[in-house]
Design a protein around this motif. Sequence first.
Motif, PDB file in Angstrom:
ATOM      1  N   VAL A 245       2.998 -19.649 -51.279  1.00  0.00           N
ATOM      2  CA  VAL A 245       2.116 -20.748 -50.900  1.00  0.00           C
ATOM      3  C   VAL A 245       0.822 -20.153 -50.341  1.00  0.00           C
ATOM      4  N   THR A 246      -0.241 -20.910 -50.432  1.00  0.00           N
ATOM      5  CA  THR A 246      -1.532 -20.471 -49.908  1.00  0.00           C
ATOM      6  C   THR A 246      -1.890 -21.325 -48.707  1.00  0.00           C
ATOM      7  N   TRP A 247      -2.233 -20.663 -47.615  1.00  0.00           N
ATOM      8  CA  TRP A 247      -2.523 -21.325 -46.346  1.00  0.00           C
ATOM      9  C   TRP A 247      -3.953 -21.033 -45.941  1.00  0.00           C
TER      10      TRP A 247
ATOM     11  N   LEU B  21     -12.330 -27.049 -49.023  1.00  0.00           N
ATOM     12  CA  LEU B  21     -11.340 -28.042 -49.451  1.00  0.00           C
ATOM     13  C   LEU B  21     -12.014 -29.161 -50.247  1.00  0.00           C
TER      14      LEU B  21
ATOM     15  N   PRO C 237      -7.370 -28.035 -56.193  1.00  0.00           N
ATOM     16  CA  PRO C 237      -7.265 -27.229 -54.975  1.00  0.00           C
ATOM     17  C   PRO C 237      -6.554 -25.900 -55.196  1.00  0.00           C
TER      18      PRO C 237
ATOM     19  N   ALA D 224      -5.466 -24.303 -52.287  1.00  0.00           N
ATOM     20  CA  ALA D 224      -4.611 -24.201 -51.102  1.00  0.00           C
ATOM     21  C   ALA D 224      -3.455 -25.179 -51.180  1.00  0.00           C
ATOM     22  N   ASP D 225      -2.369 -24.815 -50.530  1.00  0.00           N
ATOM     23  CA  ASP D 225      -1.219 -25.703 -50.382  1.00  0.00           C
ATOM     24  C   ASP D 225      -1.205 -26.353 -49.003  1.00  0.00           C
TER      25      ASP D 225
ATOM     26  N   LEU E  57      -0.806 -30.883 -45.460  1.00  0.00           N
ATOM     27  CA  LEU E  57      -0.550 -30.556 -46.854  1.00  0.00           C
ATOM     28  C   LEU E  57      -1.728 -31.006 -47.716  1.00  0.00           C
ATOM     29  N   VAL E  58      -2.121 -30.154 -48.632  1.00  0.00           N
ATOM     30  CA  VAL E  58      -3.254 -30.445 -49.507  1.00  0.00           C
ATOM     31  C   VAL E  58      -2.794 -31.306 -50.684  1.00  0.00           C
TER      32      VAL E  58
ATOM     33  N   SER F  46      -1.811 -29.931 -54.506  1.00  0.00           N
ATOM     34  CA  SER F  46      -1.762 -28.477 -54.332  1.00  0.00           C
ATOM     35  C   SER F  46      -1.085 -27.799 -55.515  1.00  0.00           C
TER      36      SER F  46
END
Length: 292
Positions: free
Chosen positions: A41-43, A81, A88, A90-91, A267-268, A271
């Motif tokens: 996952v990407t943060w 974002l 996106p 990011a997650d 949460l995006v 994602s």
Amino acid sequence: MHKSLLRVAAGALSLALLMFGSACGSGGGDDAASASGGGTVTWYTPMPEEPARRLAEAFTAETGTEVEVLRQSAGELLARLKAEAGRPAADVIGLASGDAGPLAKEKLIRSFKPAAEGIDKRFVDPEGYWHANELILMTVGVNADRWKEETGGAPLPTTWDELLRPDLKGQLVMPNPTLSGTGYTFVATQIFRHGDEAGAWKFLDEFHKLIGQYTDSGGAPSQLVATGEYAAGVSFAHDLLNVRGAGFPIELVYPKPTGVVISGNALVQGSPNPPRAARSSSSGCRAGRRPR
């Protein structure tokens, strides 16, 4: 205190991330599928690099899911974002709780309601759009040697107004409020403590005359003060604690009154790594899990 905040952050970060690879709760529908841990996952986070790294490693150890961390200022992350809307990268994104409402309306983040036993309800959005990971104090960092040199040995400030000294012209540093969540919070703090915008902007105009540099990120002032480039700077407490913990001679001042920010994760929407599983008994969902 520092360690206890880190424990809370680890538990809350797990709440925000565990729907990926190894989820701890189900929002129903597509979230209610079965799978095991793993994946990536990407943060996106404005959190300082070291605690962000430790939390990501703790999460990976708990779940087997790798975390790719992108650290930027809050303003830069929000701009990123919005620029990535519809595609996106990011997650999960770290944000101040006050940012969640507008982002939800723009459908840039989505709701998720994991099991959150043991987490104070004040720190979990009832609509599920954000989950707190830390409470952050607005503070001032002071390099004692530079302060003594510039002020002739005056006592350290105890209020915001005590920073308005002519002998500090060019000796203060703060984040750019148009780019940094730290800088934005500083401006908001002045408005709230004065009770009206007129009083706040009068203070800010005087404060501006003393600024030697506006930085792009919220963490930069703590480093510049620690190395003696400036006598004092505006920063969140955790940034100052990090540089002081690294051995730099810096004093923390908690002006009265000051601002507090609830910082969390969301949460995006859309994602690249959507929920793949729900595992209600996941140990990582227990509040208060700490990095090992």
